[in-house]
Design a protein around this motif. Structure first.
Motif: not given
Ligand code: PLP
Length: 362
Positions: A64, A89, A92, A140, A165, A168, A190
């Motif tokens: 993020t 997302f 977000r 995701t 973004d 994932s 991660q």
């Molecule tokens: C995991 C993810 C994020 C980032 O999330 P964080 O919890 O901040 O690492 C952003 N976008 C997508 C599509 C994700 O899968």
């Protein structure tokens, strides 16, 4: 170490032993040739994975942080941006834009589907002053892969930059930053990168740098200019997450040894395996355009999702539930990064057992 745990969530993902060992070394200082070598190798490796000639800046943050950085470095107060909103997302990006006084024009799509190129064209026509278009490679929350290539073709003919973004999706779904015309591509540690949470990655095109020069939103820690200026010396403006960078160097060497395309191909085969296995159990997939990174499975009507997930957890298998409006309606099985085929086989066998125990008629 105890019994093996099966962490099949779309972040964090399991960290292979070789990477854990690499990160278990004594800490080194970052203003040293030793660390600069690592930073240089990481940048060169990330460029190959992003398929770009641009530098890839690394931030100490979860994904993020890089999403926020992409907004505050390119846009200005009062600017308009178009945001593909087909899941958690996408929402977000809308929220980040709004937080900084950027007008976010959403393209709302049914969760589980991808944006139609025609809808993107229309949105850009309706908002000709839009400076950026935000989207995911893999959304995701719905386990859906978006057609970035076709949309890059469209934004390439306009003044708007394309910000993706790929946190994932990168490494799991096909991605080609430069030939697809992506202006800012974002990754995170991660997911398929197989290292713990704490790093995010951002590559920036020439077209995007032109906007960076005009941007007047407040920024300090995530200022692209500060990072880019030091890239030449493989240095970073602040203390980097040295241990994670050492882990990342190891992860990248593993990915490059396998080959980036082969790495993606393995994800595709694992994803197909998971989809086929759950369908054979009589379960239904949620997404119309399933990603190679994660599979979303519809929960049968008479099943309590949280109970199902809990039962599996007591068997050592962790799946993710649904987010937002999908809470209680789906569960998600990740198949990215360090998750091996035999882990998937084991987890799916456990799923079958648990469903049988619950006497689910499929
Ligand atoms: C995991 C993810 C994020 C980032 O999330 P964080 O919890 O901040 O690492 C952003 N976008 C997508 C599509 C994700 O899968």
């Amino acid at each position: 170490m105890g019994e093996k745990r099966y962490l099949l969530t779309p972040g964090p993902t399991p960290v292979p032993d070789e990477i854990i060992k690499a990160m278990a070394q004594p800490i080194i200082h970052h203003r040293t040739p030793q660390y600069r070598d690592i930073a240089k190798t990481v940048n060169e490796g990330l460029k190959k994975i992003f398929k770009t000639d641009n530098n890839v800046l690394t931030f100490t943050s979860s994904g993020t942080g890089a999403m926020e950085a992409s907004v505050i470095n390119t846009l200005s107060r009062g600017d308009t941006a178009i945001v593909v909103r087909g899941g958690k997302f996408g929402e977000r990006f809308t929220e980040i834009c709004t937080a900084y006084g950027v007008k976010a024009v959403p393209i709302d799509i049914e969760w589980g589907r991808g944006p139609e190129p025609q809808a993107i064209e229309e949105a850009l026509k309706k908002a000709p002053n839009a400076k950026a278009l935000f989207m995911q490679l893999c959304e995701t929350s719905t386990a859906t892969v978006y057609d970035v290539k076709s949309i890059g073709n469209i934004t390439g003919k306009t003044g708007a930059i394309l910000i993706v973004d790929a946190i994932s999706g990168l490494g799991a779904d096909e991605f080609n930053m430069d030939t697809w015309g992506v202006d800012i591509a974002i990754g995170g540690s991660q997911k398929a990168f197989m290292i713990p949470p704490g790093l995010s990655f951002t590559a920036i095109s020439k077209k995007a740098w032109n906007l960076v020069r005009q941007s007047n939103l407040p920024k300090y820690y995530y200022d692209f200019n500060k990072y880019e200026r030091l890239m030449e010396k493989s240095d970073s403006p602040w203390t980097p997450a040295i241990t994670l960078m050492i882990g990342l160097e190891k992860a990248i060497s593993m990915i490059l040894e396998e080959g980036v395309d082969k790495f993606v191909e393995r994800h595709k085969l694992d994803a197909e395996f998971v989809r086929k296995t759950v369908k054979d159990m009589g379960l239904e997939l949620f997404s119309k355009f399933p990603s190679n990174a994660v599979t979303a499975v519809k929960v049968p009507k008479d099943i309590d999702t949280s109970k199902l997930i809990k039962s599996l957890k007591s068997e050592g298998v962790t799946f993710a539930g649904g987010q937002g409006e999908l809470k209680g309606k789906i569960f998600r099985i990740a198949h990215m990064g360090g998750i091996a085929r035999k882990d998937l086989e084991h987890a799916l066998a456990k799923l079958k057992e648990v469903l049988k125990k619950e006497d689910v008629k499929l």
